[in-house]
Design a protein around this motif. Structure first.
Motif, PDB file in Angstrom:
ATOM      1  N   LEU A  13      69.523  25.766  51.869  1.00  0.00           N
ATOM      2  CA  LEU A  13      69.737  27.184  52.202  1.00  0.00           C
ATOM      3  C   LEU A  13      70.368  27.328  53.583  1.00  0.00           C
ATOM      4  CD1 LEU A  13      66.487  28.970  50.914  1.00  0.00           C
ATOM      5  CD2 LEU A  13      68.727  28.888  49.815  1.00  0.00           C
ATOM      6  N   PHE A  51      67.716  35.099  52.923  1.00  0.00           N
ATOM      7  CA  PHE A  51      67.064  34.225  51.943  1.00  0.00           C
ATOM      8  C   PHE A  51      65.541  34.320  52.060  1.00  0.00           C
ATOM      9  CE2 PHE A  51      71.035  31.371  52.534  1.00  0.00           C
ATOM     10  CZ  PHE A  51      71.792  32.254  51.779  1.00  0.00           C
ATOM     11  N   THR A  65      66.624  29.603  41.394  1.00  0.00           N
ATOM     12  CA  THR A  65      67.716  29.997  42.301  1.00  0.00           C
ATOM     13  C   THR A  65      68.726  30.903  41.590  1.00  0.00           C
ATOM     14  OG1 THR A  65      68.933  27.997  41.698  1.00  0.00           O
ATOM     15  CG2 THR A  65      67.524  27.858  43.649  1.00  0.00           C
TER      16      THR A  65
END
Length: 196
Positions: A13, A51, A65
């Motif tokens: 990420l 995120f 995801t």
């Protein structure tokens, strides 16, 4: 989030966050308006912060995801989408149910099509009868806030994934009838019978 998988996920990420341009980030924030909320989005200045907000709402995790993948597709960053896919493959997670291709799959797809086109606002009652928990239905609604058809399809796909070989058209018809959705059940049977 603990463990090596969690660390790897956070590292991935972080890489995606660093690769986002300022315009990319603004586009992502715009797409997350429904899911995250305007007030919190105003305080977000990096991909990592966004995120984290998605993780807090159970819209992003090492096991799931899909939501982020759709966002990256929408802002036309296939390179970042590929990073995400590579992570998923590395952890043996499957985004979509894998089932045997054959007459049954074709019949189920035809049934899904009919249900998505006809069930409308009764879909949540139907999904509960299929065995879905309320939390899952809310998560599906968060992911596709303005696309009821996609909400219904995701609920059906999840049912198919959980049931595996036991996912049959007959079972769908039975559940439809138990919800008094007889016209939809009749249409499913007509469509499926044409396949043979």
């Amino acid at each position: 989030m603990a463990g090596p998988a969690g660390m790897e996920f956070n590292a991935m990420l972080n890489n995606i966050s660093q690769d986002l341009s300022a315009d990319n980030l603004e586009s992502l924030k715009f797409l997350c308006k429904e899911s995250v909320g305007k007030r919190q989005l105003e305080t977000i200045s990096s991909g990592n912060q966004l995120f984290q907000a998605l993780e807090e709402r159970s819209l992003l995790s090492p096991e799931d995801t899909h939501f982020l993948s759709v966002l990256l597709k929408n802002i036309k960053r296939p390179d970042l989408e590929n990073q995400l896919s590579a992570f998923q493959r590395g952890h043996g997670q499957l985004q979509q149910p894998v089932c045997e291709v054959g007459a049954d799959t074709e019949r189920l797809e035809a049934a899904f099509e009919v249900i998505c086109s006809n069930i409308g606002k009764d879909w949540r009652m139907f999904a509960r009868k299929l065995g879905h928990k309320e939390a899952l239905l809310q998560q599906i609604q968060y992911r596709y806030p303005s696309d009821m058809r996609e909400q219904i399809l995701q609920a059906l796909r999840e049912w198919q994934r959980v049931k595996g070989e036991d996912a049959t058209v007959d079972m769908l018809v039975k559940v439809l009838r138990s919800c008094r959705l007889n016209m939809v059940a009749d249409t499913v049977e007509e469509e499926v019978n044409q396949i043979g």
